[in-house]
Design a protein around this motif. Structure first.
Motif, PDB file in Angstrom:
ATOM      1  N   ILE A   1       0.853  -1.180   0.000  1.00  0.00           N
ATOM      2  CA  ILE A   1       0.000   0.000   0.000  1.00  0.00           C
ATOM      3  C   ILE A   1       0.892   1.233   0.000  1.00  0.00           C
ATOM      4  O   ILE A   1       1.711   1.403   0.905  1.00  0.00           O
ATOM      5  N   PHE A   2       0.753   2.078  -1.015  1.00  0.00           N
ATOM      6  CA  PHE A   2       1.470   3.346  -1.102  1.00  0.00           C
ATOM      7  C   PHE A   2       0.461   4.478  -0.904  1.00  0.00           C
ATOM      8  O   PHE A   2      -0.610   4.472  -1.499  1.00  0.00           O
ATOM      9  N   ARG A   3       0.811   5.432  -0.044  1.00  0.00           N
ATOM     10  CA  ARG A   3      -0.064   6.575   0.192  1.00  0.00           C
ATOM     11  C   ARG A   3       0.715   7.864  -0.026  1.00  0.00           C
ATOM     12  O   ARG A   3       1.876   7.970   0.381  1.00  0.00           O
ATOM     13  N   VAL A   4       0.054   8.834  -0.631  1.00  0.00           N
ATOM     14  CA  VAL A   4       0.629  10.166  -0.823  1.00  0.00           C
ATOM     15  C   VAL A   4      -0.143  11.146   0.058  1.00  0.00           C
ATOM     16  O   VAL A   4      -1.376  11.178   0.034  1.00  0.00           O
ATOM     17  N   PHE A   5       0.589  11.911   0.856  1.00  0.00           N
ATOM     18  CA  PHE A   5      -0.020  12.916   1.727  1.00  0.00           C
ATOM     19  C   PHE A   5       0.451  14.302   1.283  1.00  0.00           C
ATOM     20  O   PHE A   5       1.649  14.523   1.101  1.00  0.00           O
ATOM     21  N   LEU A   6      -0.497  15.198   1.108  1.00  0.00           N
ATOM     22  CA  LEU A   6      -0.211  16.572   0.708  1.00  0.00           C
ATOM     23  C   LEU A   6      -0.828  17.527   1.719  1.00  0.00           C
ATOM     24  O   LEU A   6      -1.892  17.249   2.280  1.00  0.00           O
ATOM     25  N   PRO A   7      -0.181  18.650   1.985  1.00  0.00           N
ATOM     26  CA  PRO A   7      -0.717  19.595   2.972  1.00  0.00           C
ATOM     27  C   PRO A   7      -2.019  20.218   2.500  1.00  0.00           C
ATOM     28  O   PRO A   7      -2.240  20.406   1.299  1.00  0.00           O
ATOM     29  N   VAL A   8      -2.868  20.539   3.463  1.00  0.00           N
ATOM     30  CA  VAL A   8      -4.135  21.203   3.159  1.00  0.00           C
ATOM     31  C   VAL A   8      -3.862  22.659   2.800  1.00  0.00           C
ATOM     32  O   VAL A   8      -3.053  23.329   3.437  1.00  0.00           O
ATOM     33  N   SER A   9      -4.538  23.158   1.787  1.00  0.00           N
ATOM     34  CA  SER A   9      -4.369  24.548   1.381  1.00  0.00           C
ATOM     35  C   SER A   9      -4.917  25.499   2.437  1.00  0.00           C
ATOM     36  O   SER A   9      -5.906  25.201   3.118  1.00  0.00           O
ATOM     37  N   ASN A  10      -4.249  26.650   2.594  1.00  0.00           N
ATOM     38  CA  ASN A  10      -4.708  27.679   3.525  1.00  0.00           C
ATOM     39  C   ASN A  10      -5.795  28.562   2.932  1.00  0.00           C
ATOM     40  O   ASN A  10      -6.380  29.402   3.622  1.00  0.00           O
ATOM     41  N   GLU A  11      -6.057  28.387   1.652  1.00  0.00           N
ATOM     42  CA  GLU A  11      -7.066  29.201   0.990  1.00  0.00           C
ATOM     43  C   GLU A  11      -8.467  28.793   1.439  1.00  0.00           C
ATOM     44  O   GLU A  11      -8.761  27.599   1.612  1.00  0.00           O
ATOM     45  N   ASP A  12      -9.309  29.761   1.667  1.00  0.00           N
ATOM     46  CA  ASP A  12     -10.685  29.499   2.063  1.00  0.00           C
ATOM     47  C   ASP A  12     -11.450  28.897   0.892  1.00  0.00           C
ATOM     48  O   ASP A  12     -11.370  29.379  -0.231  1.00  0.00           O
ATOM     49  N   VAL A  13     -12.178  27.843   1.167  1.00  0.00           N
ATOM     50  CA  VAL A  13     -12.984  27.193   0.150  1.00  0.00           C
ATOM     51  C   VAL A  13     -14.432  27.208   0.612  1.00  0.00           C
ATOM     52  O   VAL A  13     -14.755  26.740   1.710  1.00  0.00           O
ATOM     53  N   SER A  14     -15.277  27.758  -0.210  1.00  0.00           N
ATOM     54  CA  SER A  14     -16.699  27.820   0.131  1.00  0.00           C
ATOM     55  C   SER A  14     -17.331  26.475  -0.156  1.00  0.00           C
ATOM     56  O   SER A  14     -17.266  25.958  -1.269  1.00  0.00           O
ATOM     57  N   ARG A  15     -17.934  25.875   0.873  1.00  0.00           N
ATOM     58  CA  ARG A  15     -18.602  24.602   0.667  1.00  0.00           C
ATOM     59  C   ARG A  15     -19.761  24.474   1.638  1.00  0.00           C
ATOM     60  O   ARG A  15     -19.764  25.064   2.696  1.00  0.00           O
ATOM     61  N   GLN A  16     -20.743  23.667   1.255  1.00  0.00           N
ATOM     62  CA  GLN A  16     -21.901  23.470   2.091  1.00  0.00           C
ATOM     63  C   GLN A  16     -21.551  22.567   3.258  1.00  0.00           C
ATOM     64  O   GLN A  16     -20.712  21.680   3.153  1.00  0.00           O
ATOM     65  N   GLN A  17     -22.210  22.802   4.388  1.00  0.00           N
ATOM     66  CA  GLN A  17     -21.981  21.982   5.559  1.00  0.00           C
ATOM     67  C   GLN A  17     -22.482  20.574   5.297  1.00  0.00           C
ATOM     68  O   GLN A  17     -23.531  20.372   4.692  1.00  0.00           O
ATOM     69  N   ASP A  18     -21.696  19.599   5.754  1.00  0.00           N
ATOM     70  CA  ASP A  18     -22.064  18.197   5.579  1.00  0.00           C
ATOM     71  C   ASP A  18     -23.201  17.856   6.550  1.00  0.00           C
ATOM     72  O   ASP A  18     -22.993  17.715   7.738  1.00  0.00           O
ATOM     73  N   LYS A  19     -24.410  17.742   6.009  1.00  0.00           N
ATOM     74  CA  LYS A  19     -25.572  17.508   6.858  1.00  0.00           C
ATOM     75  C   LYS A  19     -25.605  16.096   7.415  1.00  0.00           C
ATOM     76  O   LYS A  19     -26.384  15.799   8.323  1.00  0.00           O
ATOM     77  N   THR A  20     -24.773  15.200   6.862  1.00  0.00           N
ATOM     78  CA  THR A  20     -24.779  13.818   7.340  1.00  0.00           C
ATOM     79  C   THR A  20     -23.850  13.627   8.524  1.00  0.00           C
ATOM     80  O   THR A  20     -23.826  12.565   9.129  1.00  0.00           O
ATOM     81  N   THR A  21     -23.042  14.643   8.857  1.00  0.00           N
ATOM     82  CA  THR A  21     -22.110  14.514   9.971  1.00  0.00           C
ATOM     83  C   THR A  21     -22.873  14.392  11.283  1.00  0.00           C
ATOM     84  O   THR A  21     -23.731  15.206  11.599  1.00  0.00           O
ATOM     85  N   GLN A  22     -22.543  13.391  12.055  1.00  0.00           N
ATOM     86  CA  GLN A  22     -23.212  13.158  13.312  1.00  0.00           C
ATOM     87  C   GLN A  22     -22.537  13.951  14.416  1.00  0.00           C
ATOM     88  O   GLN A  22     -21.356  14.295  14.323  1.00  0.00           O
ATOM     89  N   PRO A  23     -23.252  14.241  15.513  1.00  0.00           N
ATOM     90  CA  PRO A  23     -22.641  14.946  16.625  1.00  0.00           C
ATOM     91  C   PRO A  23     -21.608  14.084  17.320  1.00  0.00           C
ATOM     92  O   PRO A  23     -21.632  12.859  17.216  1.00  0.00           O
ATOM     93  N   LEU A  24     -20.689  14.734  18.029  1.00  0.00           N
ATOM     94  CA  LEU A  24     -19.686  13.987  18.773  1.00  0.00           C
ATOM     95  C   LEU A  24     -20.351  13.157  19.859  1.00  0.00           C
ATOM     96  O   LEU A  24     -21.335  13.564  20.459  1.00  0.00           O
ATOM     97  N   PRO A  25     -19.817  11.969  20.129  1.00  0.00           N
ATOM     98  CA  PRO A  25     -20.464  11.081  21.075  1.00  0.00           C
ATOM     99  C   PRO A  25     -20.290  11.503  22.528  1.00  0.00           C
ATOM    100  O   PRO A  25     -20.976  10.999  23.397  1.00  0.00           O
ATOM    101  N   MET A  26     -19.341  12.407  22.825  1.00  0.00           N
ATOM    102  CA  MET A  26     -19.088  12.819  24.196  1.00  0.00           C
ATOM    103  C   MET A  26     -19.185  14.328  24.287  1.00  0.00           C
ATOM    104  O   MET A  26     -18.575  15.033  23.496  1.00  0.00           O
ATOM    105  N   GLU A  27     -19.952  14.825  25.245  1.00  0.00           N
ATOM    106  CA  GLU A  27     -20.048  16.262  25.423  1.00  0.00           C
ATOM    107  C   GLU A  27     -18.680  16.810  25.805  1.00  0.00           C
ATOM    108  O   GLU A  27     -18.014  16.289  26.682  1.00  0.00           O
ATOM    109  N   GLY A  28     -18.282  17.896  25.130  1.00  0.00           N
ATOM    110  CA  GLY A  28     -16.988  18.482  25.437  1.00  0.00           C
ATOM    111  C   GLY A  28     -15.830  17.679  24.890  1.00  0.00           C
ATOM    112  O   GLY A  28     -14.688  17.894  25.251  1.00  0.00           O
ATOM    113  N   GLY A  29     -16.127  16.729  23.994  1.00  0.00           N
ATOM    114  CA  GLY A  29     -15.071  15.914  23.416  1.00  0.00           C
ATOM    115  C   GLY A  29     -14.651  14.813  24.355  1.00  0.00           C
ATOM    116  O   GLY A  29     -15.462  14.151  24.975  1.00  0.00           O
ATOM    117  N   GLY A  30     -13.379  14.605  24.534  1.00  0.00           N
ATOM    118  CA  GLY A  30     -12.828  13.529  25.334  1.00  0.00           C
ATOM    119  C   GLY A  30     -11.382  13.373  24.935  1.00  0.00           C
ATOM    120  O   GLY A  30     -10.848  14.171  24.171  1.00  0.00           O
TER     121      GLY A  30
END
Length: 208
Positions: A57-86
């Motif tokens: 398995i070969f993987r390539v990792f590239l840094p995330v761009s600092n430029e702002d990208v306009s995108r819609q919020q992912d409505k399928t994202t579930q809330p975190l399972p622990m209040e305040g994180g963990g």
């Protein structure tokens, strides 16, 4: 990139990116050095996982761009399972992958304790298990692999939620008899939503 070939011998892993190195034909072997050069020029990295007889398995990792990208919020994202994180104990021997995973977890609101392999992780867990809510552990690591790490941690805390991560196919990883099983298998590489889903599933039934 994943293949189901013969795999790469341990003694050849360190030479893969050397110019003209080849285990097959003299005078070949510029492909991977060129790839690595291009990726490094963009501030990235390339990692390799391989076992003789099980492919690579070969993987390539590239840094995330600092430029702002306009995108819609992912409505399928579930809330975190622990209040305040963990606190998540992150066990990963590849420094680049560990840094990326830690950044993702912190972005999701978790505190992160990092361990570079299973031996390190078990020692950290022994000292700080009361702080740790969940363990995210890589499968293929030196000294102590993911299965051995999982078993050792369950002896210290039988109810600790464990997520086992690997780039290999889930069926291939889970086959055979294992004394302990993780709550969740997480396929690598994974995205934020995959990570949230895995943590939610691992934490089901755990008392806060």
């Amino acid at each position: 990139m994943t293949d189901a070939g013969c795999g790469i011998a341990d003694e050849d892993i360190e030479k893969l990116f050397d110019p003209f190195f080849s285990s097959k034909f003299t005078g070949r072997g510029l492909g991977l050095p060129v790839v690595l050069g291009i990726v490094k020029a963009h501030g990235g990295a390339v990692t390799v996982e391989s076992e003789p007889g099980r492919g690579s398995i070969f993987r390539v990792f590239l840094p995330v761009s600092n430029e702002d990208v306009s995108r819609q919020q992912d409505k399928t994202t579930q809330p975190l399972p622990m209040e305040g994180g963990g606190t998540v104990l992150l066990v990963e021997d590849e420094a680049m992958v560990r840094n990326i995973a830690a950044t993702m977890l912190k972005h999701l609101g978790f505190s992160v304790i990092e361990a570079k392999d299973g031996v390190d992780a078990v020692e950290v867990f022994r000292q700080r298990r009361d702080e740790i809510s969940c363990v995210l552990c890589d499968l293929t690591m030196p000294r102590m692999n993911g299965w051995e790490t999982l078993t050792a941690m369950r002896k210290l805390a039988p109810d600790i939620p464990m997520i086992l991560a690997s780039g290999y196919d889930e069926a291939q990883v889970m086959e055979g008899d294992h004394p302990e099983l993780p709550q969740v298998f997480l396929s690598k590489p994974y995205k934020h939503k995959d990570l949230i889903d895995a943590i939610n599933q691992a934490m089901v039934g755990k008392e806060k």
